[in-house]
Design a protein around this motif. Structure first.
Motif, short mmCIF file in Angstrom:
data_model
loop_
_atom_site.label_atom_id
_atom_site.label_comp_id
_atom_site.label_asym_id
_atom_site.label_seq_id
_atom_site.Cartn_x
_atom_site.Cartn_y
_atom_site.Cartn_z
N GLY A 1 0.83 -1.20 0.00
CA GLY A 1 0.00 0.00 0.00
C GLY A 1 0.87 1.24 0.00
O GLY A 1 1.85 1.31 0.74
N SER A 2 0.54 2.24 -0.84
CA SER A 2 1.36 3.46 -0.81
C SER A 2 0.49 4.70 -0.97
O SER A 2 -0.56 4.65 -1.61
CB SER A 2 2.44 3.42 -1.88
N LEU A 3 0.93 5.78 -0.36
CA LEU A 3 0.16 7.00 -0.37
C LEU A 3 1.13 8.17 -0.42
O LEU A 3 2.14 8.18 0.29
CB LEU A 3 -0.64 7.06 0.95
N ASP A 4 0.84 9.17 -1.27
CA ASP A 4 1.70 10.37 -1.30
C ASP A 4 1.61 11.09 0.03
O ASP A 4 0.56 11.12 0.65
CB ASP A 4 1.25 11.31 -2.41
N GLY B 1 7.10 12.92 -0.15
CA GLY B 1 7.47 11.51 -0.21
C GLY B 1 6.26 10.61 -0.22
O GLY B 1 5.15 11.05 -0.54
N LYS B 2 6.50 9.36 0.14
CA LYS B 2 5.43 8.37 0.16
C LYS B 2 5.45 7.61 1.48
O LYS B 2 6.52 7.37 2.04
CB LYS B 2 5.64 7.36 -0.98
N VAL B 3 4.26 7.24 1.94
CA VAL B 3 4.16 6.37 3.12
C VAL B 3 3.63 5.02 2.65
O VAL B 3 2.69 4.96 1.87
CB VAL B 3 3.20 6.99 4.17
N HIS C 1 6.23 2.34 6.71
CA HIS C 1 7.50 2.99 6.45
C HIS C 1 7.33 4.09 5.43
O HIS C 1 6.25 4.24 4.85
CB HIS C 1 8.57 1.97 6.03
N ALA C 2 8.38 4.87 5.21
CA ALA C 2 8.24 6.03 4.32
C ALA C 2 9.48 6.20 3.47
O ALA C 2 10.56 5.71 3.83
CB ALA C 2 7.98 7.29 5.13
N ARG C 3 9.32 6.89 2.37
CA ARG C 3 10.48 7.25 1.56
C ARG C 3 10.36 8.73 1.23
O ARG C 3 9.34 9.18 0.72
CB ARG C 3 10.50 6.40 0.29
N LEU C 4 11.41 9.48 1.55
CA LEU C 4 11.40 10.92 1.29
C LEU C 4 11.83 11.19 -0.14
O LEU C 4 12.68 10.48 -0.68
CB LEU C 4 12.37 11.64 2.22
N ASP C 5 11.27 12.24 -0.74
CA ASP C 5 11.76 12.69 -2.03
C ASP C 5 13.14 13.32 -1.83
O ASP C 5 13.51 13.68 -0.71
CB ASP C 5 10.81 13.72 -2.64
N ILE C 6 13.87 13.47 -2.93
CA ILE C 6 15.21 14.05 -2.86
C ILE C 6 15.14 15.46 -2.26
O ILE C 6 14.32 16.27 -2.66
CB ILE C 6 15.85 14.09 -4.26
N ALA C 7 16.01 15.71 -1.30
CA ALA C 7 16.14 17.00 -0.63
C ALA C 7 14.92 17.37 0.21
O ALA C 7 14.83 18.45 0.75
CB ALA C 7 16.46 18.14 -1.61
N ALA C 8 13.96 16.44 0.35
CA ALA C 8 12.83 16.69 1.24
C ALA C 8 13.27 16.37 2.67
O ALA C 8 14.21 15.61 2.88
CB ALA C 8 11.64 15.83 0.86
N ALA D 1 4.65 11.40 12.93
CA ALA D 1 3.34 11.21 13.55
C ALA D 1 2.43 10.38 12.65
O ALA D 1 1.69 9.52 13.13
CB ALA D 1 2.70 12.56 13.87
N LYS D 2 2.51 10.63 11.36
CA LYS D 2 1.68 9.89 10.39
C LYS D 2 2.07 8.40 10.38
O LYS D 2 1.20 7.52 10.43
CB LYS D 2 1.86 10.53 9.01
N VAL D 3 3.36 8.11 10.32
CA VAL D 3 3.83 6.72 10.29
C VAL D 3 3.38 6.01 11.57
O VAL D 3 2.89 4.88 11.55
CB VAL D 3 5.37 6.65 10.13
N LYS D 4 3.53 6.71 12.69
CA LYS D 4 3.17 6.07 13.97
C LYS D 4 1.67 5.89 14.10
O LYS D 4 1.21 4.89 14.65
CB LYS D 4 3.71 6.92 15.13
#
Lengths: 112, 300, 292
Positions: free
Chosen positions: B57-60, B126-128, B141-148, B156-159
């Motif tokens: 599952g992924s969400l911006d 990024g994406k969660v 988990h999450a992945r940040l965009d470059i330089a974000a 807080a969102k991940v938790k």
């Protein structure tokens, strides 16, 4: 007297939200009129930073006499809350609002 | 025990490279389906390399704001560039342009623009993800965009997602790989935790950073334990750390000597408890100890 | 020498703990044996190069950012300031305005949009810059006060200071903050070359990839130093080969390095291969920069 709880839900059976700044709701109980009201604070989700001070501004509008929460406010929020004449009780996480209220009544919560 | 009472355990270290993620991932494997995993170390998210999430599952994810300029409406008056303190609105090829790398999202330009050509928009950062990992457990988990940048909001969102999933699935534990440093994301990683596991190493900077991060933990009155990793690299520094733990009443959970088992396991895409070495039994023992401590705290 | 601009080298890594400090301090100390060298610690939130540099303190200067200060008498309590501030650094509680210095980004919006002029901007100390010299080595440490959230303004100020007062030092090494976000971008923006320090493990490779992407975004030439060589596998080398990124040096894992480092000691004069590695790094960088 007005008592505000940081809450993860909107009912008396909801859990205390241990966070102050990012709490989703406040449940406000007036023990004289026995009125319960809910204040939605979920807009704070959209704040990247500064959630603590944003929520402090919100609680100022509620003007409770007592605040019951879990971890306690962070540094910035604590500074803001000093401006309010309000008693703060902490360590109520892992309790429902009801349990936290009973513990508060019995003097079992730690005050800040 | 009510299903809503979940033990939230946060693994932290003031500085990078102490083995925090390796240890958090090992606990995650040991907890298996009892736990939901939350990787809040989004600046250097590495847990997925050992836990093999499926990224199902992924969400911006949006954080902070960014000024967006509509060239069709812009009258080139330059007021926006004049007030911008971040030099984020250069005049290039006869038009004002917003440089996203420099924009801090303060919104001053929007307020002074006479032709309403600037609007503040949420900045995608990024994406969660919600995944099933190799043990059958769940991980957020999450992945940040470059330089974000990581933020209290993202953590807080991940938790929050992890907590909702833990409630829905009747899980006993949430294991959080915490953010580095001592800023807003760390505070957000900590809030709501029942227990903090500090992972440090016996170097001068290790102790220095441990003391700094413990200040934050103390402020939120959360009980903590500490693992001294690579403890044999410097016995004197190790002793000094132990004195600090004693003085602050932090549980001394274990000394783990330097062991190549951690990197050998990592190369196979495994955690240290999935290969044979003396570390397997040791880390299992630490996890058992943490379970006992947190369950005891919870029933008081 | 006067007309030659200095060679500016940034030392960075995708995450902390890979050996950035080890490389920065040893490279600077070693190079300073033969020529004037500058080392700048830009890891302003956790500066620890100072543990390895012993010298004479030349100066300590306070560094400021601008923040609004509430003028109670002038204020009409209209509330525009707290609605303007996107960072919740200015809030209104009834008849009181509170300013949270650490949350402030110094955007000036609340101050200049206040109709009563009740929020003039003032200097607020956010950190300090310390200059230390030791022989040919000039060391600058930039340190952010605890609780301050904004590293970028201090990093910019440090770069400005270096340009103004140390432009004549031919070799300049900048120890950058870890990660891939704004502070790294600010730290590396005006360097000629970025050395990315990594280790030969899956974690190391993952973080390296992110760091390489960030540097691509700001168009910086990069090279890689593999620290703790031998503890892992060859995936990092394979990645570099495929991506066309030069591997400048491989620093073999040696327990003695870990021990010396843990005690705050330099290693270049104690570990045999270290000087060869440092020589290779500087030569490779000079070649790339000359070509550009």
């Amino acid at each position: 007297m007005k008592i505000a709880f940081t809450a993860a839900g909107t009912t008396w059976e909801s859990m205390i939200d241990p966070r102050f700044g990012r709490t989703e709701f406040f449940i406000v109980y007036n023990d004289e009129t026995q009125e319960v009201s809910v204040v939605d604070n979920s807009a704070v989700k959209n704040e990247a930073h500064g959630a603590g001070t944003a929520t402090a501004q919100k609680i100022f509008e509620i003007k409770p006499d007592v605040l019951i929460t879990g971890n306690g406010p962070g540094e910035n929020a604590a500074t803001a809350l000093k401006q309010l004449n309000m008693k703060i009780f902490v360590n109520a996480h892992n309790m429902t609002i009801k349990e936290a209220y009973e513990n508060y009544k019995n003097g079992k919560l730690q005050s800040l | 025990m009510s299903s809503e009472r979940i033990n939230e355990i946060v693994i932290l270290s003031g500085k990078g490279g102490t083995g925090k993620t390796s240890i958090a991932a090992a606990f995650s494997v040991l907890a298996g389906e009892e736990a939901v995993i939350a990787d809040c170390d989004v600046d250097a998210a590495n847990m997925h390399l050992l836990l093999k999430p499926d990224f199902a599952g992924s969400l911006d994810f949006f954080s902070g704001e960014l000024a967006v300029l509509n060239q069709d409406v812009c009258i080139r008056c330059g007021k926006c560039a004049d007030v911008c303190r971040f030099n984020a609105i250069p005049f290039i090829e006869n038009q004002y342009t917003i440089s996203p790398l420099d924009c801090e999202g303060c919104g001053y330009c929007e307020k002074v623009c006479p032709s309403f050509a600037i609007v503040m928009k949420e900045r995608k950062s990024g994406k969660v993800y919600t995944s099933t990992i190799k043990t059958g457990g769940i991980m957020v988990h999450a992945r940040l965009d470059i330089a974000a940048e990581n933020s209290g909001k993202l953590v807080a969102k991940v938790k929050k997602d992890a907590k909702d999933l833990a409630k829905a699935g009747n899980k006993e534990y949430i294991i959080v790989d915490g953010s580095p440093g001592i800023g807003c994301p760390v505070v957000s990683s900590l809030s709501g935790a029942n227990y903090v596991v500090l992972v440090t190493e016996p170097t001068m900077s290790g102790l220095h950073d441990l003391i700094r991060v413990y200040e934050v933990i103390k402020r939120f009155r959360i009980k903590a334990g500490c693992i001294i990793n690579k403890s044999d690299v410097n016995e004197a520094q190790s002793r000094e750390i132990k004195e600090f733990l004693l003085a602050e009443q932090i549980d001394h959970l274990a000394d783990i000597p330097y062991d190549s088992a951690f990197s050998s396991a990592m190369i196979e895409g495994k955690t240290v408890v999935e290969i044979q070495s003396p570390r397997k039994a040791q880390v299992e023992e630490i996890w058992k100890q943490i379970k006992i401590i947190t369950n005891k705290n919870n029933t008081i | 020498m006067i007309n030659n601009p200095p060679l500016k080298i940034g030392i960075a890594s995708g995450k902390g703990g890979t050996g950035k400090t080890l490389l920065s301090t040893n490279l600077a100390a070693y190079l300073s044996l033969t020529q004037p060298t500058l080392l700048v610690d830009l890891d302003v939130e956790e500066p620890d190069d100072f543990l390895f540099v012993r010298g004479t303190t030349q100066s300590i200067t306070d560094q400021y950012k601008m923040i609004p200060v509430w003028d109670e008498k002038a204020c009409t309590l209209c509330g525009i300031c707290s609605k303007t501030c996107k960072y919740h650094a200015v809030i209104q509680l009834g008849s009181i305005i509170l300013v949270f210095k650490e949350l402030c980004h110094s955007c000036y919006a609340c101050s200049e949009l206040c109709p009563a002029g009740a929020l003039p901007m003032q200097k607020h100390k956010m950190g300090e810059i310390k200059t230390i010299t030791s022989g040919n080595l000039t060391f600058i440490e930039s340190r952010l006060n605890i609780g301050e959230e904004q590293a970028v303004p201090l990093i910019h100020q440090t770069h400005e200071r270096v340009e103004k007062t140390h432009g004549d030092i031919p070799l300049q090494i900048f120890d950058c903050p870890p990660g891939t976000s704004c502070p790294v971008v600010a730290s590396t923006r005006n360097v000629d070359f970025v050395v990315l320090v990594t280790e030969p493990t899956p974690f190391g490779l993952n973080d390296l990839r992110l760091a390489v992407e960030t540097m691509k975004e700001i168009h910086k030439p990069v090279g890689v130093v593999i620290n703790r060589y031998g503890i892992g596998n060859s995936d990092v080398e394979m990645y570099c080969r495929e991506a066309g990124i030069p591997v400048l040096a491989k620093i073999r894992y040696d327990r003695r390095i870990a021990e010396l480092y843990s005690n705050g000691q330099l290693v270049y004069d104690k570990i045999e291969d270290m000087q060869t590695s440092l020589d290779n790094i500087i030569k490779a960088i000079q070649n790339v920069v000359r070509k550009n």
